[in-house]
Scaffold this motif. Sequence first.
Motif, PDB file in Angstrom:
ATOM      1  N   LEU A 102    -133.374  61.278  -6.676  1.00 24.06           N
ATOM      2  CA  LEU A 102    -132.174  60.719  -7.302  1.00 24.06           C
ATOM      3  C   LEU A 102    -130.919  61.454  -6.843  1.00 24.06           C
ATOM      4  O   LEU A 102    -129.870  60.836  -6.629  1.00 24.06           O
ATOM      5  CB  LEU A 102    -132.305  60.798  -8.831  1.00 24.06           C
ATOM      6  N   THR A 106    -127.690  59.621  -5.125  1.00 24.90           N
ATOM      7  CA  THR A 106    -126.362  59.608  -5.750  1.00 24.90           C
ATOM      8  C   THR A 106    -125.329  60.398  -4.948  1.00 24.90           C
ATOM      9  O   THR A 106    -124.152  60.012  -4.895  1.00 24.90           O
ATOM     10  CB  THR A 106    -126.456  60.174  -7.169  1.00 24.90           C
ATOM     11  N   LEU A 115    -126.188  59.019 -14.704  1.00 25.13           N
ATOM     12  CA  LEU A 115    -127.433  58.267 -14.638  1.00 25.13           C
ATOM     13  C   LEU A 115    -128.484  58.847 -15.572  1.00 25.13           C
ATOM     14  O   LEU A 115    -129.225  58.116 -16.243  1.00 25.13           O
ATOM     15  CB  LEU A 115    -127.953  58.265 -13.198  1.00 25.13           C
ATOM     16  N   SER A 116    -128.544  60.163 -15.662  1.00 25.05           N
ATOM     17  CA  SER A 116    -129.474  60.822 -16.582  1.00 25.05           C
ATOM     18  C   SER A 116    -129.156  60.468 -18.033  1.00 25.05           C
ATOM     19  O   SER A 116    -130.060  60.212 -18.837  1.00 25.05           O
ATOM     20  CB  SER A 116    -129.421  62.337 -16.381  1.00 25.05           C
TER      21      SER A 116
END
Length: 414
Positions: A102, A106, A115-116
């Motif tokens: 990820l 990103t 996003l987390s």
Amino acid sequence: MGHLLGWLLGCVLLGACCDWFGRRAVFVASLVLATGLGASEALAASFPALLALRLLHGGALAGFSLALYVARLELCDPPHRLVFSVAAGLFSVLGTLLLPGLALLTQDWRLLQGLSALVTGLLLLFWGFPSLFPESPRWLLATGQPARARKILWHFAEAGGVDPEDSSEESSLATELDTLGAGSPQPRYHSILELRHSSVAWRNGLILGFSSLICGGIRASFLRSLSPSEPAFYQLYFLGAGLEVVATVFLLLTGDRWGRRPVLLLGTLVMGLASLLLLAGTQYLPEWTMWSLSVLGLLASQAVSALSSLFAAEVLPTVSRGAGLGLVLGAGFLGQAAAPLADLHGRRGFFLHHVVFASFAILALLCALLLPESRGRGLPASLQDADRLCRSPLRGGRLRPDRLPLLPPTPRPQ
């Protein structure tokens, strides 16, 4: 260090809240806080603000992880506790392995943090659907809330294909549940300080917290021995995740076959011997031997850490299981938070850090001999139940096959 200290505070404070407000309430509240704080981190305007938000975010993550762990354990019967509790760590490792991917996609830490927070917010679906994450009936019964426990157990019976109205036995399940729901006694909540009146439960929690502290602190020594020079960023990251998978599989294969206590003793022994050999043979052992000892010690420390958490949850009473397990997990995060101190001032504190935790590992091995065996036993509900756990053979006790029931016995009609 700030993030790890946040996890420590979250385990201690929100673990106590689990015993006062319930597992589900802490789980939902922690999710709300983690979502908001995670999104705020992505918008942090200064470094001090980011540090403060990281600390609070770690505490919120610790709260919902701890509540989930305790609730999952209390919903399992003895033969399946190890499988569901330890195997859940595989999903944590999966997230660890996905995180670098990820980050690569990103390319920006703020976007990754946002996003987390979005993924954490999706878990709030548990708030609107209580059946997906019900309150623990064990905790409700132990704290004197039988009416709420009756509703949840009735739902479990129907979902499992059992008709509570079936009166094939002398006392049907419906009668048992109706008896539980009779009356409306005042709930009785308990504090972790009440463990002082229980010498057995207090001793067991202290020993397991000490083991968790050592596992968290000594892990940095093994990682440092694997890469004496500055390693590539992801090298130790993936190695640690891979060894955690191996440790989880090892516990699944041995925890129920050998028992919690022998596996804990074996892991602590391997961890202590590997640490002492690395400490004494740094200048004399070949490089491949040093690498093998470091891998073996790291594997043993991860296995002992996971087993200490499960062991603590099985021997601590339901009325204070959240706070007790929070202290044990918090001790592990305290050991991890002490590791970065060894890297200050040119890593001159690393040798002292290694000596201290290697000595503690041998002491933990002696202390673990006093623990009882919890394999196949029911979870203790009260302090008296925790005191009735079979003692260690070193204290002259004898193994007893009795199991503590989930529900209190109900007098049958004559």
